[in-house]
Each structure stands twice: as C-alpha cells, then as structure tokens.
Design a protein around this motif. Sequence first.
Motif, mmCIF file in Angstrom:
data_model
loop_
_atom_site.group_PDB
_atom_site.id
_atom_site.type_symbol
_atom_site.label_atom_id
_atom_site.label_comp_id
_atom_site.label_asym_id
_atom_site.label_seq_id
_atom_site.Cartn_x
_atom_site.Cartn_y
_atom_site.Cartn_z
ATOM 1 N N UNK A 118 9.639 -44.750 -48.166
ATOM 2 C CA UNK A 118 9.580 -46.053 -48.704
ATOM 3 C C UNK A 118 9.708 -45.998 -50.239
ATOM 4 N N UNK A 119 9.798 -44.809 -50.907
ATOM 5 C CA UNK A 119 9.847 -44.723 -52.236
ATOM 6 C C UNK A 119 11.288 -44.255 -52.888
ATOM 7 N N UNK A 120 11.919 -44.196 -51.738
ATOM 8 C CA UNK A 120 13.395 -43.726 -52.072
ATOM 9 C C UNK A 120 14.321 -44.874 -52.563
ATOM 10 N N UNK A 121 15.141 -44.762 -53.425
ATOM 11 C CA UNK A 121 16.194 -45.924 -53.876
ATOM 12 C C UNK A 121 16.753 -46.432 -52.799
ATOM 13 N N UNK A 122 16.934 -47.802 -52.778
ATOM 14 C CA UNK A 122 17.342 -48.339 -51.630
ATOM 15 C C UNK A 122 16.709 -48.934 -50.492
ATOM 16 N N UNK A 123 15.544 -48.224 -50.351
ATOM 17 C CA UNK A 123 14.440 -48.429 -49.276
ATOM 18 C C UNK A 123 13.987 -49.947 -49.450
ATOM 19 N N UNK A 124 13.692 -50.531 -48.297
ATOM 20 C CA UNK A 124 13.230 -52.062 -48.239
ATOM 21 C C UNK A 124 11.712 -51.906 -47.651
ATOM 22 N N UNK A 125 11.044 -52.759 -47.722
ATOM 23 C CA UNK A 125 9.683 -52.969 -47.218
ATOM 24 C C UNK A 125 9.365 -54.247 -46.905
ATOM 25 N N UNK A 126 8.563 -54.676 -45.912
ATOM 26 C CA UNK A 126 8.180 -55.848 -45.708
ATOM 27 C C UNK A 126 7.489 -56.695 -46.735
ATOM 28 N N UNK A 127 7.530 -57.903 -46.791
ATOM 29 C CA UNK A 127 6.387 -58.579 -47.739
ATOM 30 C C UNK A 127 5.211 -58.709 -46.921
ATOM 31 N N UNK A 128 5.122 -58.520 -45.796
ATOM 32 C CA UNK A 128 3.915 -58.448 -44.793
ATOM 33 C C UNK A 128 3.072 -57.439 -45.038
ATOM 34 N N UNK A 129 1.755 -57.510 -45.193
ATOM 35 C CA UNK A 129 1.025 -56.340 -45.919
ATOM 36 C C UNK A 129 0.702 -55.413 -44.671
ATOM 37 N N UNK A 130 0.915 -55.738 -43.475
ATOM 38 C CA UNK A 130 0.951 -54.789 -42.317
ATOM 39 C C UNK A 130 2.429 -54.344 -42.294
ATOM 40 N N UNK A 131 2.661 -53.408 -43.305
ATOM 41 C CA UNK A 131 4.055 -53.204 -43.656
ATOM 42 C C UNK A 131 4.749 -52.175 -42.799
ATOM 43 N N UNK A 132 6.316 -52.423 -42.801
ATOM 44 C CA UNK A 132 7.209 -51.428 -42.232
ATOM 45 C C UNK A 132 8.123 -51.310 -43.395
ATOM 46 N N UNK A 133 8.597 -49.918 -43.548
ATOM 47 C CA UNK A 133 9.756 -49.603 -44.431
ATOM 48 C C UNK A 133 11.061 -49.199 -43.840
ATOM 49 N N UNK A 134 12.158 -49.526 -44.456
ATOM 50 C CA UNK A 134 13.461 -49.248 -43.855
ATOM 51 C C UNK A 134 14.415 -48.634 -44.743
ATOM 52 N N UNK A 135 15.369 -47.840 -44.508
ATOM 53 C CA UNK A 135 16.039 -47.386 -45.417
ATOM 54 C C UNK A 135 17.624 -47.138 -44.640
ATOM 55 N N UNK A 136 18.934 -47.732 -45.034
ATOM 56 C CA UNK A 136 19.890 -47.522 -44.408
ATOM 57 C C UNK A 136 20.707 -48.816 -44.213
ATOM 58 N N UNK A 137 21.831 -48.801 -43.473
ATOM 59 C CA UNK A 137 22.695 -49.899 -43.176
ATOM 60 C C UNK A 137 21.979 -51.326 -42.719
ATOM 61 N N UNK A 138 21.054 -51.159 -41.956
ATOM 62 C CA UNK A 138 20.245 -52.410 -41.400
ATOM 63 C C UNK A 138 18.809 -52.526 -41.653
ATOM 64 N N UNK A 139 18.662 -51.976 -42.862
ATOM 65 C CA UNK A 139 17.143 -52.115 -43.463
ATOM 66 C C UNK A 139 16.849 -53.505 -43.741
ATOM 67 N N UNK A 140 17.671 -54.303 -44.249
ATOM 68 C CA UNK A 140 17.359 -55.724 -44.620
ATOM 69 C C UNK A 140 17.100 -56.441 -43.456
ATOM 70 N N UNK A 141 17.902 -56.141 -42.292
ATOM 71 C CA UNK A 141 17.865 -56.781 -40.956
ATOM 72 C C UNK A 141 16.564 -56.652 -40.362
#
Length: 283
Positions: A118-141
């Motif tokens: 989740x600290x890597x450039x380009x990683x996305x994380x939910x605004x929900x505090x029970x959070x998930x993080x994603x990195x890659x082509x479908x991260x935002x989806x």
Amino acid sequence: MDERALLARSGGPVTRSRLVRELAALGLRPGDTVMFHTALSEVGYVPGGPLTVVAALREVLGARGTLLVYSGWNDAPPQDFTTWPAPWQQAVRAEHPAYDPELSEGTHDNGRLPEALRRLPGARRTRHPDSFAALGAAAEALVGEVPWDDPYGAAGPLGRLVAAGGRVLLLGAPLDTLTVLHHAEALARAPGKRHLRYEVPVLGPDGARVWQSYWDIDTEDEAFAYGQAVPEGVWPFTVIAREALAEGIGLRGRVGAAESHLFEAAELVDFGVRWIERNITRE
C-alpha cells in the motif's frame, strides 16, 4: 528465525527470479487479478523481503495484472469505546485522529506484505477504514468508492474481486487467512448472522475530520455460530478451505519452502456460501 535457518528450509535464497518461476508453476498468470496473503518466514530467506515478493508477483502478472490486499487500520478506535464512561468517550471523540487512506498504518495482524504494497507508488486504498489496498491495472475498480455499509458484500472489494474473475493466493499463509470467505458470510442466508454497527473518525469530502457510522458483518467474533459445525479451537475458514480443496477447488504447490494455494475466488466463495447454508442451521 535467523537467515541460516531460513536458507536451510528453502534450499538457498528465494530470489525474485526463483519466486517468478515458482509462482508461474503454481498457476499464476499474466493479467490475473489476485488477492494475496503471505507468511514470509514460511517462504524462506527472501533477499529484499516484502518488496522482492511484491516485485515478483508484479512481474508474473504483468502490466494488465492487479494485486489486492487487506490492509485494515491498526489504530482504529476500539469497537466498544461507546460503552466507556462518558468522559472517556468524549475524549476519544474530541481528539482521535481520522483514518487517512494515505497515511494511516495498516493492521499489524497480516504481516509486512500488505503495508509494503500500500506504500508503493500507484497503490490505491479504500476510503473505508476497514481498508483494502490495490496496485495495478484494476486497482481503482477494486477499491474506489466502497460503500460505508456492508463493505464485505457485493459492492465491496471482495465482491468486485469475484465479479472480475479474480483469484486468491496463499503464499505460505494458513487457510484461516482466507479473507475472501468473509464475502461468503455476507452472502450466505443462514440463521443467526451477526452484524455490528460502530463508529470511526474519517476524512470528509472537504478534508475535515468527521465521525462515520457503518454496519457490517461481525468479522471479529465470527459472523455465525460456527460451534455447531466446527470443532472447538478450529477456525471455520480452515475447515471450509480444507473441504473445498478435497472437492478439487484450488491448486497446491510450493513456493520457496512454503506450502502455497491458489484459488479461483468465485469458486471458493460459492463453496463457502453453500457450506455455511448447509451447516449453520440454528442461531
């Protein structure tokens, strides 16, 4: 465990190139969307640690692939703080820092890999505090605009993972870490399903701290009365996953020294729903 012991277990260093070969041999493919759980000490001595593992996963998946992890929030207020004496509650409400997707540390319970990702450039994380993080082509989806209520349901990251044809990788992690089975709990129609409503401070649209209430299945003390179907002291996800493997759902192999598993998320969730509905018959 020191490096020499880890080297002995894994038959030498588990380098990035070795990880790439063994992950591909397990069944990971370019373009996959994968939620992963890792017990790094089970893998062996990995030069570079978590960042090497993430780099190897990204190399196997390629530019079209996506990684997903459960992050959580390590410093969330206790769920029962609303039962504390009024002055204590007021102090928490007045000054507890808000969950910040960019800065708030992920839970320590899941090891080092989720926080590294989740600290890597380009990683996305939910605004929900029970959070998930994603990195890659479908991260935002996967992690964008997660609903406040029912985050483990169809509109949350796990439901989106299933809808996207995603997979789940256990890289040395035990079967009880299969977070995706919380999605099965959210979907299952069985008696006595347990829910929680609790409050956390978050950043509002204008960046100001606000207290947000949300509703969810009980992922802390179990969503169902599993004692009627699972031996005492055994985590129910372990039982569900073992039975799924016995029915031919999922792949097994070794990565480094670690016994590892790769599941199709939809298959495992469907099996989990059926298992819960068949075995949980009373509250």
